[in-house]
Design a protein around this motif. Structure first.
Motif, short mmCIF file in Angstrom:
data_model
loop_
_atom_site.label_atom_id
_atom_site.label_comp_id
_atom_site.label_asym_id
_atom_site.label_seq_id
_atom_site.Cartn_x
_atom_site.Cartn_y
_atom_site.Cartn_z
N TRP A 35 0.39 -1.55 -0.25
CA TRP A 35 -0.46 -0.07 0.39
C TRP A 35 0.68 0.85 -0.09
O TRP A 35 0.12 2.49 -0.65
CB TRP A 35 -0.76 0.50 1.00
N ALA A 36 1.52 1.23 0.68
CA ALA A 36 2.81 2.49 0.99
C ALA A 36 3.48 2.34 0.04
O ALA A 36 3.63 3.78 -0.90
CB ALA A 36 3.58 2.60 2.21
N GLN A 37 4.01 1.54 -1.45
CA GLN A 37 4.64 1.45 -2.14
C GLN A 37 3.82 2.36 -3.20
O GLN A 37 4.43 2.67 -3.65
CB GLN A 37 5.66 0.04 -3.38
N ASN A 38 2.43 1.16 -3.62
CA ASN A 38 1.39 2.32 -4.32
C ASN A 38 1.02 3.31 -4.71
O ASN A 38 1.01 4.68 -5.39
CB ASN A 38 0.10 0.80 -4.28
N TYR A 39 1.02 3.98 -2.95
CA TYR A 39 0.60 5.53 -2.73
C TYR A 39 1.89 6.83 -2.85
O TYR A 39 1.79 7.63 -3.92
CB TYR A 39 0.37 5.34 -1.54
N ILE A 40 2.97 6.05 -3.31
CA ILE A 40 4.36 6.67 -3.58
C ILE A 40 4.08 6.47 -5.01
O ILE A 40 4.23 7.55 -4.85
CB ILE A 40 5.39 6.18 -2.68
N SER A 41 3.54 6.20 -5.53
CA SER A 41 3.58 6.16 -7.40
C SER A 41 3.04 6.82 -7.68
O SER A 41 2.87 6.99 -8.60
CB SER A 41 3.44 4.08 -7.56
N ALA A 42 1.19 6.49 -7.18
CA ALA A 42 0.06 6.98 -7.06
C ALA A 42 0.37 8.41 -7.19
O ALA A 42 -0.17 9.79 -7.51
CB ALA A 42 -0.33 6.55 -6.36
N GLY A 43 1.55 9.82 -6.50
CA GLY A 43 1.97 10.31 -6.40
C GLY A 43 2.77 11.29 -7.53
O GLY A 43 2.36 12.42 -7.51
N ARG A 44 3.46 10.43 -7.99
CA ARG A 44 3.40 10.25 -9.29
C ARG A 44 2.30 10.77 -9.99
O ARG A 44 2.76 12.10 -11.64
CB ARG A 44 4.25 10.08 -10.53
N TYR A 45 1.21 11.11 -10.52
CA TYR A 45 0.43 11.02 -11.61
C TYR A 45 0.01 12.77 -10.94
O TYR A 45 -0.64 13.13 -12.46
CB TYR A 45 -1.12 10.39 -11.36
N ASP A 46 0.74 13.32 -10.09
CA ASP A 46 0.01 14.90 -9.66
C ASP A 46 -1.68 14.73 -9.64
O ASP A 46 -1.92 15.82 -9.67
CB ASP A 46 0.52 15.61 -10.43
N LEU A 47 -2.52 13.92 -9.08
CA LEU A 47 -4.04 14.03 -9.02
C LEU A 47 -4.69 12.93 -7.40
O LEU A 47 -3.83 12.92 -6.52
CB LEU A 47 -4.77 12.55 -10.07
N PRO A 48 -5.65 13.69 -7.45
CA PRO A 48 -6.12 13.24 -6.22
C PRO A 48 -6.12 12.41 -5.14
O PRO A 48 -6.71 11.06 -6.84
CB PRO A 48 -7.66 14.11 -6.07
N ILE A 49 -5.65 11.42 -4.77
CA ILE A 49 -5.75 10.11 -4.35
C ILE A 49 -6.78 9.51 -3.12
O ILE A 49 -7.00 10.01 -2.17
CB ILE A 49 -4.36 9.91 -3.36
N ILE A 50 -7.39 8.42 -3.12
CA ILE A 50 -8.56 8.28 -2.48
C ILE A 50 -7.61 6.78 -2.04
O ILE A 50 -7.41 5.83 -2.56
CB ILE A 50 -9.83 7.60 -3.72
N LEU A 51 -7.36 6.68 -0.72
CA LEU A 51 -6.82 5.27 0.34
C LEU A 51 -7.95 4.34 -0.26
O LEU A 51 -8.69 5.01 1.22
CB LEU A 51 -6.26 5.90 0.98
#
Length: 411
Positions: free
Chosen positions: A20-36
């Motif tokens: 989950w932590a790895q995916n969150y770091i990866s998702a941050g690169r999109y510069d889009l709102p993130i829903i956990l």
């Protein structure tokens, strides 16, 4: 002893938290709102357990807002709330992976406008569907919805030939016959539940006749020798319990330890495969004579028969030209037959069930559609497919609007 019992759970939780932590770091690169999301609709084990956690939606401070996004049909429940809150593009981040969600027309056209026809990961110039989604309904074998690239083209080449105007005419005529027999029976639950059951029966009766070529009436009453259920009963159990089928289809547990619904499901999955094997064998033995007689007499062929004819033609083509295989194996044939039944059932029953409440809420549209019906169905004879269907533009508009409002009916 307690430690040994808890240890697997701790290890699994640690692994999922790390992912989950790895995916969150990866998702941050999109510069889009993130829903956990602590779980995803891609987690098969979550499907049967999800209803047990409905209470989390009522937790204070929005702690349970993630629950909505853990079902594949969440856009139907959400409508445009997420778009208004987060914008047209967002990321669903879970231990299973990141899912990019978009309602931007240009993005959707890029993904779905390519040769593959759908998917999410760009590989070798094509959008590919993730295995977690594509393999959901591949338990009889690979099919046109579970493959990508060259494999998808091979499946598509064979299956597309079965969906011709002759098949459409057959489906139209049988749908008209079966729709005239629909009967609403109040008293067996809410009216909407009864409406869904009515449309379920319509879809499955058309499928058994148009899909398998069964004689009218036999789909309900006749249990062939060597079977324990009718084809209609098999379809009813499997399609109305599709999530249980996906999760437990390969379960190897003695019946003594299974609840009644899983025992029934086990029998239906086995019976349905037996029906497919028998039907395929029967049509393969007579495919050449039937094909020639169909062309001369105009006899309506079932979808299964058309699929087998196209597959046999692919085998002959490979023998003559020595090219790469352009036909389906037996397991692939069975899997495509099952997917067609699933798609035909859910799209028909789900869309009609959703359209009816919308029409009930807008009486003026009921009158608008009824006017078209009266002009199209002027007498008791079967309306001609080629002249009637293209003129039902109001009916098509209602269906398109229903799909726009609820494009993914919940299973």
């Amino acid at each position: 002893m307690l430690f040994l019992l808890v240890l697997p759970f701790l290890l699994l939780s640690t692994y999922r938290a790390t992912r989950w932590a790895q995916n969150y770091i990866s998702a941050g690169r999109y510069d889009l709102p993130i829903i956990l999301l602590p779980v995803s609709f891609e987690d098969l084990w979550w499907m049967p357990l999800r209803p047990l956690f409905a209470w989390v939606q009522h937790l204070p401070f929005g702690l349970g807002n993630w629950y909505l996004y853990t079902t594949m049909g969440w856009p139907t429940e959400d409508l445009n709330a997420s778009v208004l809150k987060y914008g047209e593009n967002l990321v669903l981040c879970s231990p299973s992976g990141n899912t990019l969600v978009s309602s931007e027309a240009a993005v959707i056209e890029t993904v779905y406008g390519g040769k593959r026809g759908g998917g999410f990961t760009r590989v070798k110039g094509e959008w590919r569907r993730p295995d977690a989604q594509s393999q959901l309904f591949a338990f009889y074998g690979q099919n046109v919805s579970s493959t990508n690239g060259e494999e998808w083209r091979r499946h598509r080449k064979v299956t597309a030939q079965a969906f011709n105007e002759q098949t459409m005419r057959h489906c139209w005529e049988e749908s008209c016959r079966q729709a005239s027999k629909l009967a609403f029976e109040p008293g067996g639950g809410s009216d909407l539940v009864q409406v869904r059951r009515m449309f379920d029966a319509l879809a499955m009766r058309v499928l058994t006749i148009v899909g398998f070529g069964q004689e009218r009436g036999s789909e309900l009453t006749s249990v062939p020798v060597g079977h324990r259920e009718t084809l209609f009963e098999c379809l009813e159990v499997i399609l109305q319990n599709i999530l249980l089928t996906v999760v437990f289809h390969s379960l190897r547990v003695p019946n003594l330890f299974l609840p009644a619904v899983l025992k029934k499901l086990k029998v239906s999955v086995r019976e349905f495969k037996l029906y497919m094997e028998e039907s395929v064998l029967q049509h393969m033995q007579t495919t050449h004579t039937k094909a020639s007689s169909s062309e001369t007499s105009g006899r309506s062929r079932s979808l299964l028969e058309s699929l087998i004819c196209a597959n046999e033609a692919g085998k002959s083509e490979e023998t003559k030209q020595g090219t790469r295989p352009s036909y389906l194996t037996e397991s692939e044939l069975y899997s495509n037959i099952f997917v067609f039944n699933l798609a035909g059932y859910e799209t028909t029953s789900g869309t009609l069930t959703l359209a009816l409440p919308y029409l009930a809420a807008h009486p003026e549209l009921q009158d608008w559609v009824c006017e078209e019906f009266k002009n199209a169905f002027t007498n008791s004879e079967m309306p001609d497919y080629t002249t009637t269907y293209p003129n039902l533009v109001r009916c098509q508009a209602i269906m398109y609007e229903t799909l726009r409002l609820a494009s993914h009916p919940p299973l």
